[in-house]
Design a protein around this motif. Sequence first.
Motif, PDB file in Angstrom:
ATOM      1  N   ILE A 100       0.842  -1.204   0.000  1.00 25.85           N
ATOM      2  CA  ILE A 100       0.000   0.000   0.000  1.00 25.85           C
ATOM      3  C   ILE A 100       0.874   1.249   0.000  1.00 25.85           C
ATOM      4  N   GLU A 101       1.910   1.232   0.838  1.00 25.41           N
ATOM      5  CA  GLU A 101       2.827   2.363   0.905  1.00 25.41           C
ATOM      6  C   GLU A 101       3.541   2.567  -0.431  1.00 25.41           C
ATOM      7  N   LEU A 102       3.948   1.457  -1.054  1.00 26.83           N
ATOM      8  CA  LEU A 102       4.616   1.521  -2.356  1.00 26.83           C
ATOM      9  C   LEU A 102       3.683   2.070  -3.420  1.00 26.83           C
ATOM     10  N   GLU A 103       2.440   1.617  -3.429  1.00 25.28           N
ATOM     11  CA  GLU A 103       1.464   2.100  -4.417  1.00 25.28           C
ATOM     12  C   GLU A 103       1.208   3.591  -4.233  1.00 25.28           C
ATOM     13  N   ASP A 104       1.143   4.046  -2.979  1.00 25.17           N
ATOM     14  CA  ASP A 104       0.943   5.480  -2.713  1.00 25.17           C
ATOM     15  C   ASP A 104       2.113   6.296  -3.254  1.00 25.17           C
ATOM     16  N   ALA A 105       3.332   5.781  -3.060  1.00 22.64           N
ATOM     17  CA  ALA A 105       4.521   6.478  -3.557  1.00 22.64           C
ATOM     18  C   ALA A 105       4.518   6.539  -5.080  1.00 22.64           C
ATOM     19  N   MET A 106       4.120   5.437  -5.713  1.00 27.82           N
ATOM     20  CA  MET A 106       4.060   5.410  -7.175  1.00 27.82           C
ATOM     21  C   MET A 106       2.972   6.340  -7.704  1.00 27.82           C
ATOM     22  N   THR A 136      10.597   4.589  -3.673  1.00 28.07           N
ATOM     23  CA  THR A 136       9.956   3.500  -4.410  1.00 28.07           C
ATOM     24  C   THR A 136      10.867   2.278  -4.502  1.00 28.07           C
ATOM     25  N   GLY A 137      12.143   2.497  -4.773  1.00 26.57           N
ATOM     26  CA  GLY A 137      13.073   1.383  -4.841  1.00 26.57           C
ATOM     27  C   GLY A 137      13.217   0.669  -3.510  1.00 26.57           C
ATOM     28  N   ASP A 138      13.285   1.441  -2.437  1.00 22.20           N
ATOM     29  CA  ASP A 138      13.413   0.847  -1.105  1.00 22.20           C
ATOM     30  C   ASP A 138      12.173   0.039  -0.738  1.00 22.20           C
ATOM     31  N   LEU A 139      10.991   0.588  -1.021  1.00 22.31           N
ATOM     32  CA  LEU A 139       9.753  -0.112  -0.689  1.00 22.31           C
ATOM     33  C   LEU A 139       9.579  -1.363  -1.547  1.00 22.31           C
ATOM     34  N   ASN A 140       9.987  -1.276  -2.809  1.00 17.15           N
ATOM     35  CA  ASN A 140       9.929  -2.453  -3.680  1.00 17.15           C
ATOM     36  C   ASN A 140      10.795  -3.573  -3.106  1.00 17.15           C
ATOM     37  N   SER A 141      12.006  -3.220  -2.662  1.00 16.66           N
ATOM     38  CA  SER A 141      12.905  -4.215  -2.064  1.00 16.66           C
ATOM     39  C   SER A 141      12.321  -4.783  -0.772  1.00 16.66           C
ATOM     40  N   LYS A 142      11.713  -3.923   0.029  1.00 19.67           N
ATOM     41  CA  LYS A 142      11.120  -4.378   1.290  1.00 19.67           C
ATOM     42  C   LYS A 142       9.964  -5.344   1.040  1.00 19.67           C
ATOM     43  N   GLN A 190      22.908 -17.926   2.216  1.00 21.62           N
ATOM     44  CA  GLN A 190      23.836 -17.758   1.094  1.00 21.62           C
ATOM     45  C   GLN A 190      23.109 -17.246  -0.147  1.00 21.62           C
ATOM     46  N   THR A 191      21.939 -17.815  -0.403  1.00 20.03           N
ATOM     47  CA  THR A 191      21.143 -17.356  -1.545  1.00 20.03           C
ATOM     48  C   THR A 191      20.688 -15.924  -1.326  1.00 20.03           C
ATOM     49  N   GLN A 192      20.299 -15.607  -0.100  1.00 20.34           N
ATOM     50  CA  GLN A 192      19.854 -14.241   0.213  1.00 20.34           C
ATOM     51  C   GLN A 192      20.982 -13.237  -0.006  1.00 20.34           C
ATOM     52  N   GLU A 193      22.202 -13.627   0.354  1.00 15.33           N
ATOM     53  CA  GLU A 193      23.352 -12.738   0.155  1.00 15.33           C
ATOM     54  C   GLU A 193      23.574 -12.448  -1.328  1.00 15.33           C
ATOM     55  N   LEU A 194      23.428 -13.483  -2.157  1.00 14.60           N
ATOM     56  CA  LEU A 194      23.563 -13.290  -3.599  1.00 14.60           C
ATOM     57  C   LEU A 194      22.449 -12.411  -4.147  1.00 14.60           C
ATOM     58  N   VAL A 195      21.222 -12.638  -3.675  1.00 20.37           N
ATOM     59  CA  VAL A 195      20.088 -11.806  -4.107  1.00 20.37           C
ATOM     60  C   VAL A 195      20.336 -10.348  -3.745  1.00 20.37           C
ATOM     61  N   ASN A 196      20.824 -10.106  -2.534  1.00 15.75           N
ATOM     62  CA  ASN A 196      21.110  -8.731  -2.117  1.00 15.75           C
ATOM     63  C   ASN A 196      22.142  -8.079  -3.026  1.00 15.75           C
ATOM     64  N   MET A 197      23.163  -8.834  -3.403  1.00 17.55           N
ATOM     65  CA  MET A 197      24.222  -8.299  -4.267  1.00 17.55           C
ATOM     66  C   MET A 197      23.678  -7.945  -5.652  1.00 17.55           C
ATOM     67  N   TYR A 198      22.910  -8.871  -6.242  1.00 18.14           N
ATOM     68  CA  TYR A 198      22.399  -8.600  -7.588  1.00 18.14           C
ATOM     69  C   TYR A 198      21.304  -7.532  -7.576  1.00 18.14           C
ATOM     70  N   SER A 199      20.570  -7.444  -6.483  1.00 21.36           N
ATOM     71  CA  SER A 199      19.570  -6.381  -6.367  1.00 21.36           C
ATOM     72  C   SER A 199      20.254  -5.028  -6.347  1.00 21.36           C
ATOM     73  N   LYS A 200      21.362  -4.942  -5.614  1.00 20.35           N
ATOM     74  CA  LYS A 200      22.124  -3.693  -5.571  1.00 20.35           C
ATOM     75  C   LYS A 200      22.660  -3.348  -6.945  1.00 20.35           C
TER      76      LYS A 200
END
Length: 223
Positions: free
Chosen positions: A113-119, A128-134, A147-157
Amino acid sequence: MAIEHKTRTQLVAEAIRAKILSGEIKGGEPLRQAALATELNVSRIPVREALLQLEAEGLVNFEAHKGATATQLSASQIDEIFDLRALLEAELLSYSINDLTHQDLIDAELILIELEDAMDAGDSHLETGDLNSKFHGKLYSRACRPQTQELVNMYSKNSERYVRMHILLAGGLTTAPEEHRILLELCRNKETRKACDFLKKHILGAKNDIKKLLIKLEDEQRK
């Protein structure tokens, strides 16, 4: 004074960001603080602060003896980053979805909801980018795959600047809200295979939108 100064910095960052993402400022082009301050009718201080903010977003580089330059945004870099994101994030979701609690789903709904309001407000800052990630992070939060989460965080960045381009210039403001709603509903119903397949489609669809825009901008720059 602090609130007014912060607002000025954000407005300067927004103006420079738009120029970089639209191709008006090309990759590798120097960002002269004095010239930008004159153009935007501000002092050098908010320009400097805005460039530091854009460096954190991956849109600006600071190099010794060269100062600030716009980073290269390349269609050739997109495929590998987004293909890996699609595989890894679907993997996280597959391990998380059945253990998502009722409260997790409520939290995801509130973030959405917060993301949609920002958009809807046409937000072009980091929110918007922060809320999308959250939102995505909440759906992956029960995976217990560090380990998978660490890789996801890296590629998301690594893909942040491209995601921002999708939100601002490549149709993300139109398509993302509905797709997030569908993904949340699939998670709520514990439809693991459908949710993972849809998540891959969501990420790869963004990739294709951004590639089309980048190829168009690259073609225009060659003319």
